[in-house]
Design an enzyme around this catalytic site. Structure first.
Site, PDB file in Angstrom:
ATOM      1  N   ASP A  35      -4.205  -3.563 -19.069  1.00  0.00           N
ATOM      2  CA  ASP A  35      -3.296  -2.409 -19.246  1.00  0.00           C
ATOM      3  C   ASP A  35      -3.434  -1.756 -20.626  1.00  0.00           C
ATOM      4  O   ASP A  35      -2.448  -1.256 -21.177  1.00  0.00           O
ATOM      5  CB  ASP A  35      -1.827  -2.832 -19.018  1.00  0.00           C
ATOM      6  N   ARG A  38     -15.897 -17.655  -8.479  1.00  0.00           N
ATOM      7  CA  ARG A  38     -15.432 -16.337  -8.928  1.00  0.00           C
ATOM      8  C   ARG A  38     -16.609 -15.400  -9.176  1.00  0.00           C
ATOM      9  O   ARG A  38     -16.547 -14.212  -8.893  1.00  0.00           O
ATOM     10  CB  ARG A  38     -14.608 -16.516 -10.208  1.00  0.00           C
ATOM     11  N   GLY A  79       0.788  -1.232   0.000  1.00  0.00           N
ATOM     12  CA  GLY A  79       0.000   0.000   0.000  1.00  0.00           C
ATOM     13  C   GLY A  79       0.819   1.280   0.000  1.00  0.00           C
ATOM     14  O   GLY A  79       0.352   2.307   0.493  1.00  0.00           O
ATOM     15  N   HIS A 113       0.430   1.292 -13.138  1.00  0.00           N
ATOM     16  CA  HIS A 113       1.204   0.146 -13.614  1.00  0.00           C
ATOM     17  C   HIS A 113       2.691   0.520 -13.607  1.00  0.00           C
ATOM     18  O   HIS A 113       3.053   1.605 -14.080  1.00  0.00           O
ATOM     19  CB  HIS A 113       0.756  -0.261 -15.021  1.00  0.00           C
ATOM     20  N   GLU A 154       5.775   6.345  -9.600  1.00  0.00           N
ATOM     21  CA  GLU A 154       4.420   5.968  -9.142  1.00  0.00           C
ATOM     22  C   GLU A 154       3.846   6.919  -8.094  1.00  0.00           C
ATOM     23  O   GLU A 154       2.706   7.383  -8.225  1.00  0.00           O
ATOM     24  CB  GLU A 154       4.429   4.546  -8.572  1.00  0.00           C
ATOM     25  N   ASN A 186      -5.734   2.847 -12.927  1.00  0.00           N
ATOM     26  CA  ASN A 186      -4.776   1.854 -12.439  1.00  0.00           C
ATOM     27  C   ASN A 186      -3.373   2.441 -12.526  1.00  0.00           C
ATOM     28  O   ASN A 186      -3.068   3.173 -13.467  1.00  0.00           O
ATOM     29  CB  ASN A 186      -4.868   0.602 -13.327  1.00  0.00           C
ATOM     30  N   ASN A 221       1.468   3.021  -2.616  1.00  0.00           N
ATOM     31  CA  ASN A 221       0.746   3.959  -3.485  1.00  0.00           C
ATOM     32  C   ASN A 221      -0.472   4.528  -2.766  1.00  0.00           C
ATOM     33  O   ASN A 221      -0.782   5.707  -2.908  1.00  0.00           O
ATOM     34  CB  ASN A 221       0.341   3.280  -4.797  1.00  0.00           C
ATOM     35  N   GLN A 254      10.304   7.607  -7.766  1.00  0.00           N
ATOM     36  CA  GLN A 254      10.466   8.677  -8.765  1.00  0.00           C
ATOM     37  C   GLN A 254       9.275   8.803  -9.707  1.00  0.00           C
ATOM     38  O   GLN A 254       9.122   9.828 -10.361  1.00  0.00           O
ATOM     39  CB  GLN A 254      11.755   8.448  -9.583  1.00  0.00           C
TER      40      GLN A 254
HETATM   41  C1  GAR Z   1       3.146  -1.126  -7.406  1.00  0.00           C
HETATM   42  O1  GAR Z   1       4.447  -1.139  -7.930  1.00  0.00           O
HETATM   43  C2  GAR Z   1       2.122  -1.083  -8.526  1.00  0.00           C
HETATM   44  O2  GAR Z   1       2.527  -0.305  -9.603  1.00  0.00           O
HETATM   45  C3  GAR Z   1       2.057  -2.537  -8.907  1.00  0.00           C
HETATM   46  O3  GAR Z   1       2.058  -3.233  -7.678  1.00  0.00           O
HETATM   47  C4  GAR Z   1       2.827  -2.466  -6.730  1.00  0.00           C
HETATM   48  C5  GAR Z   1       2.008  -2.274  -5.472  1.00  0.00           C
HETATM   49  O4  GAR Z   1       2.772  -1.681  -4.472  1.00  0.00           O
HETATM   50  N1  GAR Z   1       0.895  -2.831  -9.708  1.00  0.00           N
HETATM   51  C6  GAR Z   1       0.889  -3.710 -10.709  1.00  0.00           C
HETATM   52  O5  GAR Z   1       1.848  -4.368 -11.019  1.00  0.00           O
HETATM   53  C7  GAR Z   1      -0.439  -3.802 -11.452  1.00  0.00           C
HETATM   54  N2  GAR Z   1      -0.262  -4.494 -12.702  1.00  0.00           N
HETATM   55  P1  GAR Z   1       2.083  -0.939  -3.252  1.00  0.00           P
HETATM   56  O6  GAR Z   1       1.096  -1.916  -2.618  1.00  0.00           O
HETATM   57  O7  GAR Z   1       3.216  -0.631  -2.313  1.00  0.00           O
HETATM   58  O8  GAR Z   1       1.408   0.290  -3.755  1.00  0.00           O
END
Ligand code: GAR
Length: 219
Positions: free
Chosen positions: A162, A77, A23, A121, A192, A119, A25, A190
């Site tokens: 994506d 599902r 988490g 990525h 995300e 999202n 992000n 840098q």
């Molecule tokens: C992040 O690097 C995000 O970009 C990636 O998972 C990580 C989550 O980190 N997402 C993907 O790969 C989606 N395809 P976080 O839980 O510390 O934010």
């Protein structure tokens, strides 16, 4: 203007953040709202598919309503998909933010939140994206290919993996001696943690216009 342009109505953008892991992000979004780098926005809920996700602790510490909806707790599902959509809908979000959410999004949710779900990525789409490219795997693939520049992308979510309209991207240089973990951390710091809050702020202020599979960022 988008239906997400709540600022014009004097209302805050209600966002729900979906997470699976650490988490960081989510934390960048929480900090962005608190420090007013993200304006006109309220985080109304955090949903994790993983009950042990540290992201849930971050939500708890910041007094944000949060819950776990795990596919493991449902017979099929389809039932999980219906439950997830119901829980998201209950927060009445203007925008759904996928912040490291590693679950396939139910088709009905993609339809309902068309151009209202984003999202983050960890690559410069269309490189190193699509099926099988998530988390550390993205950085392993980039290093294996020997690219010199990587980065991150914020995009709207459509039916593909994506493939939706790109909102923001930021490039990051690969350095000699990088391991997947080191590179992942640099891309987070840098790119995300900067572009995800920035994209939410733009959307909350009616600055993102979608035109087919492209977006225009308004001045
Ligand atoms: C992040 O690097 C995000 O970009 C990636 O998972 C990580 C989550 O980190 N997402 C993907 O790969 C989606 N395809 P976080 O839980 O510390 O934010």
């Amino acid at each position: 203007m988008l239906s997400t342009d709540t600022s014009a109505k004097g209302k805050k953008l209600r966002i729900v953040v979906l997470v699976s892991g650490g988490g960081t992000n989510l934390q960048a979004v929480i900090d962005g709202v608190r420090e007013n780098r993200i304006t006109n926005t309220e985080i109304v809920g955090v949903i994790s598919n993983n009950k042990n996700a540290y992201a849930l602790t971050r939500a708890e510490e910041n007094q944000i309503p949060h819950q776990c909806v795990s596919p493991k707790d449902y017979e099929s599902r389809e039932i999980f998909n219906g439950k997830l959509l119901g829980v998201v809908n209950a927060y009445e979000p203007d925008l759904v933010v996928l912040a490291g959410f590693l679950v396939v999004i139910p088709p009905a949710m993609i339809q309902k939140y068309e151009n209202r779900m984003i999202n983050i990525h960890p690559s410069l789409i269309p490189s190193f994206c699509g099926k099988g490219y998530y988390g550390l795997k993205v950085h392993e693939a980039a290093l294996a290919r020997g690219v010199k520049v990587v980065g991150a992308t914020v995009h709207f979510v459509d039916e593909g993996t994506d493939t939706g309209p790109i909102i923001l991207q930021k490039a990051v240089e690969v350095e000699s001696g990088d391991t997947p973990e080191v590179l992942q951390r640099r891309v987070m710091e840098q790119a995300e943690w900067q572009i995800l809050p920035r994209a939410i702020d733009l959307i909350a202020n009616g600055k993102v216009k979608v035109d087919g599979n492209r977006t225009e960022i308004l001045p």
